[in-house]
Design an enzyme around this catalytic site. Structure first.
Site, short mmCIF file in Angstrom:
data_model
loop_
_atom_site.label_atom_id
_atom_site.label_comp_id
_atom_site.label_asym_id
_atom_site.label_seq_id
_atom_site.Cartn_x
_atom_site.Cartn_y
_atom_site.Cartn_z
N ARG A 179 -26.79 -9.51 5.32
CA ARG A 179 -28.14 -9.89 5.74
C ARG A 179 -28.18 -9.91 7.27
NH1 ARG A 179 -30.64 -15.58 4.26
NH2 ARG A 179 -29.10 -16.33 5.76
N ASN A 215 -34.31 -20.83 -1.63
CA ASN A 215 -34.25 -22.03 -0.76
C ASN A 215 -35.49 -22.06 0.13
OD1 ASN A 215 -31.73 -22.21 -1.87
ND2 ASN A 215 -30.69 -21.34 -0.09
N ASP A 216 -35.76 -20.92 0.74
CA ASP A 216 -36.93 -20.87 1.61
C ASP A 216 -38.22 -20.70 0.83
OD1 ASP A 216 -36.13 -21.31 4.28
OD2 ASP A 216 -35.01 -19.44 4.21
N HIS A 271 -28.73 -26.01 5.53
CA HIS A 271 -27.59 -25.11 5.70
C HIS A 271 -26.26 -25.85 5.81
CE1 HIS A 271 -30.73 -22.13 6.11
NE2 HIS A 271 -29.82 -21.34 5.59
N CYS A 293 -30.60 -15.08 -4.50
CA CYS A 293 -29.41 -15.48 -3.73
C CYS A 293 -29.56 -16.89 -3.16
CB CYS A 293 -29.12 -14.48 -2.62
SG CYS A 293 -30.44 -14.36 -1.41
N GLU A 349 -38.86 -14.67 0.56
CA GLU A 349 -38.68 -16.10 0.83
C GLU A 349 -39.97 -16.75 1.33
OE1 GLU A 349 -34.87 -16.64 2.82
OE2 GLU A 349 -35.38 -15.03 4.19
N ARG A 405 -36.73 -28.18 4.00
CA ARG A 405 -35.55 -28.25 3.14
C ARG A 405 -34.43 -29.09 3.76
NH1 ARG A 405 -33.43 -21.97 3.67
NH2 ARG A 405 -31.37 -22.75 3.17
C1 PEP Z 1 -32.70 -18.66 0.83
O1 PEP Z 1 -33.60 -18.97 1.62
O2 PEP Z 1 -32.74 -18.91 -0.39
C2 PEP Z 1 -31.51 -17.96 1.32
C3 PEP Z 1 -30.62 -17.49 0.48
O3 PEP Z 1 -31.33 -17.86 2.66
P1 PEP Z 1 -30.87 -19.11 3.56
O4 PEP Z 1 -30.47 -20.21 2.63
O5 PEP Z 1 -29.74 -18.66 4.41
O6 PEP Z 1 -32.10 -19.43 4.34
MG MG Z 2 -33.60 -18.15 3.59
#
Ligand code: PEP
Ligand code: MG
Length: 582
Positions: free
Chosen positions: A350, A472-473, A206, A520, A449, A483
């Site tokens: 979200r 991402n998750d 993040h 996303c 995710e 990650r």
């Molecule tokens: C993701 O996991 O791809 C996502 C968009 O949420 P975050 O990156 O905030 O975990």
């Molecule tokens: Mg996520």
């Protein structure tokens, strides 16, 4: 001597500037430039605070009982000595008068310089005096916080264009830190820094995500950068290659200066696409949405030509507040600002996703659980505290009275979580109705995710209006790769066949059922993957505002009728990445 440090590229472009090393514990100090006429008063602020600490210690010494341990008396002597140290005083004066740093920034910069010297000492006793120095500076900072700022100290921010390379005052600055939490990064969002480097972090940590949203060159996972680079070194950050070049020669500087200007020309060229509709060569309309962290980011989203917000990471409203969480009213005002900022375009809010690498506070991070990414995170955290969750749900529903709002739930995996969430949304509506407070309709979406969610799509599509794939998750949980951990970053692979399979199935199933689906995660903003996602049937992408125009350019050049067959081949390939580079 020129040397390079390698890390992970997270935000495009080249930054050239002097290094500002910030210790993790000191990132909450304000960093801004003062006006030349404020130099005297700024130096005086440090001196006054220092004198107050000296008096405090002297008083302590006077009141010391006779039987006090001798170590304590010795310690106070050391602190007094450090406080009166000329190197400290002269250093602070230098940073304020030569560089126009504000007092707190100058003080912590000099602390870093002297701390380095302590680190290099052979004598263990002297080496350990670094902790004393830090304590002393901490005391001075506390006094400065208590004292009112001089009336004249209006912080002035300079843009990079204002700055000239050969001027010792007006040079761009790049921030080098061991680690920065996402909340720290947010604090730097409006800061003077032209680039970032951190020792730790993965490409989709993040911290990296916030760096990307700031649209300035950044490198994470650069391991020892904060130890190898010294305060004030000249540094080039190549955010495309993930390289930090320290003390570059004139030739290297010229080369990167050229690359930097090329990047600016490219940006300028892309900006002409702002009003061009995102339609492929074969006439497919593609929705390009923005990911935002704060309500005021809506401005950048509209400016970049976003057709709405596809992901408002509401947790940033909750972080760095010492556990003092925002209530319903405060959240409502924030969401309303975002909705109004988007001028009638939809905003996908979200619900809070704290935990894992997004701790609420630095202090809470320290007592982190063994496996935070698998712990009480996102919807699990919300469902564990229904009163807090209801505050958020009511705030979102109220904001929906001011414009189109979609509500997105993170990290769902179980049917029971889905049903509990929906019951709480119903309850939030009933509460508002009973209180006679206006609220609006929202479309309800779930994030995909966790592989378990991607494998039970029918359940999700029964309850939700749309799905949004958090790649991402999804990558993290499919491949069991943290990650945020740079040591396994080479295994974090968006093109792993298992990831692509889950992603492709989600898109296909939603398309077949006529339900909305978007991506996303960071994959959506990666232009190397735009064609593949289009080929898999994706028509809605959500990314940082700064990435929208480059992705739009890819969309305009794409022909989805040709890409569909190729995407299926990629999906079945043993090494899909090889097919993307062909
Ligand atoms: C993701 O996991 O791809 C996502 C968009 O949420 P975050 O990156 O905030 O975990
Ligand atoms: Mg996520």
């Amino acid at each position: 001597m020129t040397f390079a440090v390698h890390g992970l590229p997270v935000a495009r472009g080249v930054a050239i500037g002097r290094a500002v090393i910030v210790a993790s514990s000191r990132v909450d100090v304000a960093h801004y430039f003062i006006e030349p006429h404020q130099v005297e008063s700024e130096v005086m602020r440090v001196r006054t605070a220092r004198n107050a600490v000296v008096e405090e210690i002297q008083r302590l010494q006077e009141d010391m009982p006779r039987d006090a341990p001798p170590e304590l008396t010795a310690l106070l002597d050391v602190h007094l000595m450090l406080l009166q140290d000329k190197e400290m005083e002269n250093g602070v004066k230098h940073w304020v008068s030569e560089r126009l740093y504000n007092a707190e920034w100058a003080l912590t910069t000099q602390l870093e310089v002297i701390a380095r010297q302590f680190d290099e000492m052979e004598d263990e006793y002297l080496r350990e005096r670094k902790a004393d120095l830090e304590q002393v500076v901490e005391r001075i900072l506390r006094h400065m916080k208590g004292a009112a700022l001089p009336v004249v100290a209006t912080p002035r921010r300079r843009t990079q264009q204002d700055l000239l390379l050969d001027d010792t005052v007006d040079v761009p600055l790049v921030l080098i830190a061991h680690d920065l939490s996402p909340a720290d990064m947010l604090q730097f969002k409006q800061s003077v820094f032209a680039g970032f480097v951190t020792d730790v972090g993965g490409k989709t940590s993040h911290t990296a995500i916030v760096a990307r949203s700031m649209d300035i060159p950044a490198v994470v996972g650069a391991r020892l950068a904060s130890q190898l680079v010294r305060q004030d070194d000249w540094v080039i950050i190549d955010g495309d290659a993930g390289v930090v070049i320290v003390d570059p020669s004139a030739i290297i500087l010229a080369e990167y200066g050229f690359k930097q200007r090329q990047g600016e020309v490219e940006r300028e060229r892309l900006s002409r696409l702002r009003h061009t509709p995102a339609v492929t060569l074969d006439g497919q309309h593609v929705e390009l949405l923005a990911n935002i962290e704060m309500p005021d980011d809506a401005t950048a989203a509209v400016k970049a030509g976003a057709q709405g917000v596809g992901l408002f990471r509401s947790e940033f409203l909750f972080m760095g507040r010492s556990g003092n969480l925002p209530g319903e009213e405060e959240q409502y005002q924030a969401y309303r600002r975002a909705v109004e900022g988007m001028q009638g375009l939809p905003v996908t809010i979200r619900t809070v996703d704290v935990g894992a690498d997004k701790p609420l506070d630095r202090a809470l991070k320290e007592e982190a659980h063994l496996n935070p990414a698998l712990g009480l995170r996102a919807i699990r955290w919300s469902l564990a505290d229904p009163a807090m969750f209801l505050d958020q749900l009511r705030a979102i529903l109220r904001a929906a009275a001011h414009g189109p709002v979609h509500m997105l739930i993170p990290m769902l995996a179980h049917g029971v979580e889905i049903r509990q969430t929906i019951a709480l949304i119903e309850q939030a509506r009933a509460d508002l109705k009973a209180r006679g407070i206006a609220f609006g309709d929202v479309k309800l979406g779930a994030m995909i995710e966790i592989p378990a969610a991607a494998l039970t799509l029918k359940l999700f599509l029964k309850y939700f209006d749309f799905l949004s794939v958090g790649t991402n998750d999804l990558i993290q949980y499919t491949l069991a790769i943290d990650r945020a951990d740079e040591s396994v970053a080479h295994l974090y692979d968006p093109l792993h066949p298992a990831v692509l399979r889950l992603l492709a199935d989600t898109i296909a199933e939603c398309n077949a059922q006529g339900k909305g689906v978007s991506v996303c995660g960071e994959m959506a903003g990666d232009i190397a993957l735009t064609r593949l996602l289009l080929g898999l049937g994706l028509r809605s992408f959500s990314m940082h505002p700064a990435q929208i125009l480059a992705v739009k350019q890819e969309v305009l050049r794409a022909d989805t009728s040709r890409l569909a067959g190729w995407a299926q081949q990629v999906l079945h390939a043993e090494e899909p990445s090889l097919m993307l580079t062909e």
